[in-house]
Design a protein around this motif. Structure first.
Motif, PDB file in Angstrom:
ATOM      1  N   LEU A  34       0.858  -1.181   0.000  1.00 16.90           N
ATOM      2  CA  LEU A  34       0.000   0.000   0.000  1.00 16.90           C
ATOM      3  C   LEU A  34       0.898   1.235   0.000  1.00 16.90           C
ATOM      4  CD1 LEU A  34      -2.760   1.505   0.434  1.00 16.90           C
ATOM      5  CD2 LEU A  34      -2.304   1.301   2.901  1.00 16.90           C
ATOM      6  N   VAL A  35       0.624   2.172  -0.888  1.00 18.93           N
ATOM      7  CA  VAL A  35       1.295   3.469  -0.878  1.00 18.93           C
ATOM      8  C   VAL A  35       0.317   4.494  -0.329  1.00 18.93           C
ATOM      9  CG1 VAL A  35       2.365   5.288  -2.262  1.00 18.93           C
ATOM     10  CG2 VAL A  35       2.790   2.889  -2.828  1.00 18.93           C
ATOM     11  N   VAL A  36       0.724   5.180   0.725  1.00 16.85           N
ATOM     12  CA  VAL A  36      -0.076   6.259   1.314  1.00 16.85           C
ATOM     13  C   VAL A  36       0.512   7.578   0.836  1.00 16.85           C
ATOM     14  CG1 VAL A  36      -0.892   7.344   3.439  1.00 16.85           C
ATOM     15  CG2 VAL A  36      -0.613   4.844   3.332  1.00 16.85           C
ATOM     16  N   ASP A  37      -0.246   8.306   0.027  1.00 16.35           N
ATOM     17  CA  ASP A  37       0.245   9.558  -0.546  1.00 16.35           C
ATOM     18  C   ASP A  37      -0.126  10.699   0.398  1.00 16.35           C
ATOM     19  OD1 ASP A  37       1.141  11.606  -2.084  1.00 16.35           O
ATOM     20  OD2 ASP A  37      -0.131  11.193  -3.822  1.00 16.35           O
ATOM     21  N   LEU A  38       0.775  10.986   1.336  1.00 16.49           N
ATOM     22  CA  LEU A  38       0.494  11.972   2.375  1.00 16.49           C
ATOM     23  C   LEU A  38       0.924  13.382   1.975  1.00 16.49           C
ATOM     24  CD1 LEU A  38      -0.886  11.319   5.068  1.00 16.49           C
ATOM     25  CD2 LEU A  38       1.353  11.432   6.171  1.00 16.49           C
ATOM     26  N   ASP A  39       1.583  13.519   0.842  1.00 18.65           N
ATOM     27  CA  ASP A  39       1.995  14.835   0.368  1.00 18.65           C
ATOM     28  C   ASP A  39       0.788  15.545  -0.258  1.00 18.65           C
ATOM     29  OD1 ASP A  39       3.108  17.050  -0.985  1.00 18.65           O
ATOM     30  OD2 ASP A  39       4.992  15.997  -1.329  1.00 18.65           O
ATOM     31  N   PRO A  40       0.438  16.760   0.188  1.00 17.25           N
ATOM     32  CA  PRO A  40      -0.723  17.451  -0.397  1.00 17.25           C
ATOM     33  C   PRO A  40      -0.642  17.647  -1.902  1.00 17.25           C
ATOM     34  CG  PRO A  40      -0.078  18.511   1.659  1.00 17.25           C
ATOM     35  CD  PRO A  40       1.003  17.498   1.337  1.00 17.25           C
ATOM     36  N   HIS A  41       0.561  17.613  -2.480  1.00 17.53           N
ATOM     37  CA  HIS A  41       0.678  17.743  -3.936  1.00 17.53           C
ATOM     38  C   HIS A  41       0.198  16.489  -4.665  1.00 17.53           C
ATOM     39  CE1 HIS A  41       2.666  21.623  -3.950  1.00 17.53           C
ATOM     40  NE2 HIS A  41       3.492  21.192  -2.997  1.00 17.53           N
TER      41      HIS A  41
END
Length: 289
Positions: A34-41
């Motif tokens: 699982l990749v959690v994309d925590l960067d707002p971009h």
């Protein structure tokens, strides 16, 4: 399940590229990830080729973490289709379907990227990931700061991997981040460990890069992971096409894929280091040599 935050104090060092390279290696190795994309971009979400429908993005899952139902809101990466096709063309026989899911990023997460988050807020991602038991690996792509989102990721993680270019400001930022990890461990997450430092966008013919790599080796020792990742001329093209590096044609991509395979293997078996970077030498200006 291992939860690994991919962090950097300095933007522009290729943190998301390293995250997606490791995700590509995990997909190729058959590791449910699982990749959690925590960067707002949300650049990792774009590179991973996700097509969300009615699913909640990670920001809205963080808003109500105990009602988030992670399994209902993750989105399969578009890379999985390419991996499945490659597997079916590789021969007959039963093959387990590859798993690479994404908790989709959004600008909404920015409401948590503050320096004043309390302990309860820092546990929001941990609560969301309580429903991630079917994955062997979780990669968290953090924003390039030490504000709330990064500290939220560290609270939920077993390991932190730092990404740095072999340049003066990036190496100095890495040293500061290592110190911040030590302080964070003492106050909030005693089980957190630095998994290592990835030297990214290395130019083999650059005297400055050679100098900084030697300096990083002296400062960080075994925490400097190998192999180093060289500057990849076609990386933007690969990401723009939302493809895995493992399924991009050409020798350059094949070589890069092999490097990420090795880096992932090294990353998965590192951790728990008690290296004291507080006693490491300061980053030097070239005139100090």
């Amino acid at each position: 399940m291992q939860v690994v935050s991919i962090s950097s104090l300095k933007g522009g060092v290729g943190k998301t590229s390293v995250t997606t390279g490791l995700a590509s290696a995990a997909l190729a190795a058959g590791i449910p990830t699982l990749v959690v994309d925590l960067d707002p971009h949300a650049d990792a979400s774009t590179a991973l080729g996700v097509r969300p429908d009615e699913q909640l993005d990670i920001g809205r899952m963080l808003k109500s973490p105990r009602r988030a139902h992670l399994a209902d809101n993750v989105v399969p990466s578009g890379w999985v289709e390419h991996a499945s096709l490659a597997s079916s063309n590789g021969g007959s026989g039963h093959r387990t379907a590859p798993v690479l899911d994404v908790a989709v990023g959004s600008a909404y997460t920015g409401i948590y990227d503050r320096p004043d988050l309390g302990r309860r807020d820092l546990r929001r991602l941990s609560a969301v990931l309580a429903g991630a038991g079917d994955y062997e690996l979780v990669l968290v792509d953090c924003p390039p700061s030490l504000n709330g989102l990064t500290r939220m990721a560290w609270t939920a993680s077993d390991k932190v991997t730092l990404v740095a270019e072999p340049g003066l400001f990036s190496v100095a930022g890495t040293e500061r981040t290592m110190r911040a990890i030590q302080l964070f461990r003492q106050e909030f997450a005693p089980a957190l460990s630095p998994a290592g430092i990835v030297a990214n966008r290395v130019r083999t013919g650059s005297a400055e890069h050679s100098f900084r790599l030697a300096e990083m080796q002296s400062m960080f020792g075994e925490l400097l992971l190998t192999p180093h990742i060289p500057e990849q001329a076609n990386w933007q093209q690969i990401q723009g096409a939302a493809h895995s590096v493992h399924h991009w044609p050409g020798d350059s991509a094949k070589n890069a894929a092999a490097l990420f395979d090795s880096l992932l293997a090294n990353l998965m078996r590192t951790g728990g280091s008690n290296t004291d970077v507080a006693s490491a030498g300061r980053v030097r200006n070239r005139s100090q040599r």
